[in-house]
Design a protein around this motif. Structure first.
Motif, mmCIF file in Angstrom:
data_model
loop_
_atom_site.group_PDB
_atom_site.id
_atom_site.type_symbol
_atom_site.label_atom_id
_atom_site.label_comp_id
_atom_site.label_asym_id
_atom_site.label_seq_id
_atom_site.Cartn_x
_atom_site.Cartn_y
_atom_site.Cartn_z
ATOM 1 N N GLU A 247 77.955 145.913 -0.862
ATOM 2 C CA GLU A 247 77.354 146.581 -2.012
ATOM 3 C C GLU A 247 76.373 147.662 -1.591
ATOM 4 O O GLU A 247 76.084 148.583 -2.358
ATOM 5 N N GLY A 248 75.832 147.554 -0.374
ATOM 6 C CA GLY A 248 74.910 148.566 0.124
ATOM 7 C C GLY A 248 73.497 148.388 -0.393
ATOM 8 O O GLY A 248 72.537 148.463 0.348
ATOM 9 N N ASN A 249 73.332 148.149 -1.672
ATOM 10 C CA ASN A 249 72.004 147.926 -2.248
ATOM 11 C C ASN A 249 72.061 146.652 -3.091
ATOM 12 O O ASN A 249 72.109 146.711 -4.316
ATOM 13 N N PRO A 250 72.082 145.507 -2.427
ATOM 14 C CA PRO A 250 72.306 144.248 -3.136
ATOM 15 C C PRO A 250 71.115 143.860 -3.997
ATOM 16 O O PRO A 250 70.037 144.436 -3.913
ATOM 17 N N GLN A 251 71.330 142.811 -4.803
ATOM 18 C CA GLN A 251 70.236 142.267 -5.584
ATOM 19 C C GLN A 251 69.120 141.828 -4.639
ATOM 20 O O GLN A 251 69.384 141.192 -3.623
ATOM 21 N N PRO A 252 67.863 142.132 -4.957
ATOM 22 C CA PRO A 252 66.764 141.698 -4.095
ATOM 23 C C PRO A 252 66.743 140.176 -3.900
ATOM 24 O O PRO A 252 66.440 139.690 -2.820
ATOM 25 N N GLU A 253 67.079 139.429 -4.960
ATOM 26 C CA GLU A 253 67.062 137.971 -4.855
ATOM 27 C C GLU A 253 68.127 137.469 -3.886
ATOM 28 O O GLU A 253 67.891 136.531 -3.122
ATOM 29 N N LEU A 254 69.299 138.113 -3.906
ATOM 30 C CA LEU A 254 70.358 137.700 -2.987
ATOM 31 C C LEU A 254 69.963 138.005 -1.552
ATOM 32 O O LEU A 254 70.117 137.175 -0.650
ATOM 33 N N SER A 255 69.430 139.207 -1.330
ATOM 34 C CA SER A 255 69.013 139.584 0.018
ATOM 35 C C SER A 255 67.884 138.687 0.513
ATOM 36 O O SER A 255 67.888 138.218 1.656
ATOM 37 N N GLY A 256 66.898 138.398 -0.355
ATOM 38 C CA GLY A 256 65.795 137.519 0.027
ATOM 39 C C GLY A 256 66.256 136.099 0.285
ATOM 40 O O GLY A 256 65.808 135.439 1.229
ATOM 41 N N GLY A 257 67.174 135.613 -0.559
ATOM 42 C CA GLY A 257 67.703 134.263 -0.358
ATOM 43 C C GLY A 257 68.451 134.135 0.948
ATOM 44 O O GLY A 257 68.343 133.112 1.651
ATOM 45 N N LEU A 258 69.223 135.159 1.302
ATOM 46 C CA LEU A 258 69.946 135.149 2.578
ATOM 47 C C LEU A 258 68.985 135.152 3.762
ATOM 48 O O LEU A 258 69.212 134.461 4.764
ATOM 49 N N THR A 259 67.896 135.914 3.645
ATOM 50 C CA THR A 259 66.897 135.942 4.731
ATOM 51 C C THR A 259 66.281 134.572 4.921
ATOM 52 O O THR A 259 66.163 134.070 6.051
ATOM 53 N N TRP A 260 65.855 133.944 3.823
ATOM 54 C CA TRP A 260 65.245 132.604 3.892
ATOM 55 C C TRP A 260 66.238 131.596 4.447
ATOM 56 O O TRP A 260 65.917 130.783 5.315
ATOM 57 N N TRP A 261 67.474 131.645 3.974
ATOM 58 C CA TRP A 261 68.510 130.715 4.441
ATOM 59 C C TRP A 261 68.748 130.894 5.935
ATOM 60 O O TRP A 261 68.860 129.907 6.676
ATOM 61 N N ALA A 262 68.800 132.134 6.408
ATOM 62 C CA ALA A 262 69.074 132.388 7.819
ATOM 63 C C ALA A 262 67.928 131.901 8.704
ATOM 64 O O ALA A 262 68.157 131.280 9.751
ATOM 65 N N VAL A 263 66.682 132.157 8.292
ATOM 66 C CA VAL A 263 65.533 131.722 9.103
ATOM 67 C C VAL A 263 65.501 130.199 9.208
ATOM 68 O O VAL A 263 65.311 129.641 10.297
ATOM 69 N N VAL A 264 65.713 129.506 8.096
ATOM 70 C CA VAL A 264 65.678 128.040 8.115
ATOM 71 C C VAL A 264 66.862 127.486 8.905
ATOM 72 O O VAL A 264 66.735 126.480 9.621
ATOM 73 N N THR A 265 68.020 128.131 8.791
ATOM 74 C CA THR A 265 69.192 127.678 9.542
ATOM 75 C C THR A 265 68.966 127.802 11.047
ATOM 76 O O THR A 265 69.252 126.870 11.814
ATOM 77 N N PHE A 266 68.446 128.938 11.475
ATOM 78 C CA PHE A 266 68.167 129.117 12.906
ATOM 79 C C PHE A 266 67.123 128.108 13.383
ATOM 80 O O PHE A 266 67.189 127.612 14.507
#
Length: 497
Positions: free
Chosen positions: A264-283
């Motif tokens: 999408e190039g400019n995704p929903q802020p909530e989706l982008s933020g959720g992915l960041t949080w999910w990735a940090v906790v997963t790592f």
């Protein structure tokens, strides 16, 4: 409250009294506590004129509330999904394995607060790389490493997050990652190399593959107990398959959501933020498991793999597994009622699986307590008799930690019970050459035997012949006092005080 808990509490008392951060063993030698963070926290509360149990209760209650807040609010803050936040918080709130580890004097509660706050700040830094946020994250990582040695995983995760997400310039990313490492790692690493490694060196075991397989089996077994829905499956292989499948689906779902966000190039802020949080906790979850596995494989003192050690990993899973599905729904713009249905399914299965066990556990703890803080030890006549013995008199006991906790006097442990020598039991206690028997014989120490623990220990060693060896053990010893839950003896040639 168990032996490690008593060591933490007495170390804190000694630190506040200016006697050093550690405990004095029965022979008077000082054993430093490692790592120092948790006794420091207890000592700070003791300085406010709280007793040790009040201090620990206050700390645990505050840490539990902060963990739930950071999990629920942090998840909502980044993802915009209240359902994901509530689901994560409720999974942790109702889990007996979490509650049991927030109900004792162990270092996991403050570590979880510092660790989660570190992850929250790192996710925030990944979204907006502000220097003050990185500094705050580093300070939390330093605190986590001082509370628990495995907190060094937060140091490594932070370095990786900064290097991967700092997009201004590669040189600036390296400088900031180095600063983070210096601020977060200096004190924990100094303590690690100065105090921990000399006492717990790493070793190379020839049976490395066998140990690795044992570690895998224990992690799998405990993980299957943790996830509610697996209880409904009849066979262990189905449970293992479901565990792997659920993890893969969550990972694939989050990966697909990330791909959609990139497209999408400019995704929903909530989706982008959720992915960041999910990735940090997963790592973090993967890094924690890796650090724990290395400790299990190479440490000279192999840790027991139990729910206490795996609690941070399980709490991370409460974010990661539901998050993979919520992120997939958010990326596909699924109607909100489907997210609600998923949250309801997770919460209902959690209530059905956890709630009866949790309520039973809480009722039992409220009524009887647990471990050395339990009703059995609080009402012990034998423990109440120990302060009547001369203050400079050495002690020997089959329950030395209980005596230490309630009287601040550290008895020698009974070697025959801990390391039985089949050549010794044919003579009464005091006839052997181990340190505890030598002290009992030559320094006229008091022998404190608690019941029914002593009979149970003898039965575990000698089975059907326990009564015979128990009679030999105390034959000819001078009786000082016989109480409802124990007996105190002296060596035959020693005067009774």
């Amino acid at each position: 409250m168990y032996s490690d808990s008593v060591a933490y509490i007495l170390s804190a008392h000694n630190w506040v009294a200016g006697r050093g951060l550690g405990i004095y063993n029965p022979s008077g030698e000082f054993d430093p506590m490692m790592p120092p963070g948790y006794p420091w926290l207890i000592g700070a509360l003791l300085a406010l004129n709280l007793d040790s149990l009040q201090a620990i209760t206050a700390m645990n209650s505050l840490c539990f509330a902060l963990c739930l807040f950071l999990l629920g609010w942090g998840t909502w803050r980044f993802s915009g999904s209240q359902l994901w936040g509530w689901t994560t918080a409720m999974l942790v709130l109702l889990a007996p394995g979490v509650i049991t580890n927030f109900d004792g004097a162990m270092s996991e509660p403050p570590y979880m607060v510092l660790g989660l706050l570190n992850l929250f700040l790192l996710a925030h830094y990944a979204r907006s790389p502000r220097l003050e946020v990185g500094i705050a994250a580093a300070l939390c990582a330093a605190g986590a490493g001082l509370v628990r040695t495995i907190g060094l995983v937060n140091l490594v995760i932070g370095i990786l997050v900064i290097l991967v997400t700092h997009r201004r310039s590669r040189q600036e990313a390296v400088v900031r990652a180095s600063g983070y490492a210096l601020l977060a790692g200096t004190l924990p690493l100094v303590w690690l190399f100065r105090e921990t490694l000399p006492n717990r060196p790493f070793v190379w075991d020839s049976a490395l593959l066998i140990q690795a397989n044992t570690f895998r089996r224990e992690v799998t077994r405990l993980s299957l107990q943790w996830v509610p829905i697996f209880k409904m499956l009849p066979a262990s292989w189905l449970k293992s398959l479901a565990l792997v499948s659920m993890g893969l689906l969550a990972g694939l779902g989050a990966g697909w959501a990330w791909k959609q966000a990139r497209r999408e190039g400019n995704p929903q802020p909530e989706l982008s933020g959720g992915l960041t949080w999910w990735a940090v906790v997963t790592f973090y979850a993967l890094g924690y498991l890796l650090f724990l596995g290395l400790s299990y494989l190479f440490s000279s003192l192999t840790p027991d793999i139990d729910t206490r050690l795996l609690m941070p990993f399980f709490i991370a899973l409460a974010v990661v597994i539901p998050g993979g599905f919520f992120l997939t729904m958010r990326a596909r713009s699924v109607a909100p009622h489907w997210e609600g249905l998923l949250a309801a399914l997770i919460l209902l299965s959690t209530l059905a699986y956890y709630l009866p066990t949790t309520l039973s556990y809480l009722n039992q703890r409220h009524t009887f307590g647990s471990g050395y803080s339990g009703l059995r030890w609080r009402e012990s006549e034998t423990l109440r008799a120990v302060p009547n013995l001369p203050a400079n008199l050495p002690l020997v006991s089959n329950q030395p930690i209980a005596v230490l906790f309630y009287t601040q006097r550290f008895p020698y442990d009974i070697t025959r019970l801990a390391q039985p020598d089949r050549a010794v039991p044919e003579q009464p206690f005091g006839g052997g050459e181990s340190e505890d028997e030598w002290v009992f014989r030559t320094r006229c120490a008091a022998l404190i035997l608690f019941e029914p623990e002593f009979s149970q220990q003898m039965r575990a060693l000698y089975g059907d012949q326990a009564a015979h060896y128990q009679a030999i053990f105390t034959a000819g010893l001078r009786l000082y006092r016989r109480l409802d839950d124990g007996v105190i003896y002296f060596y035959p040639a020693c005067p009774i005080p």
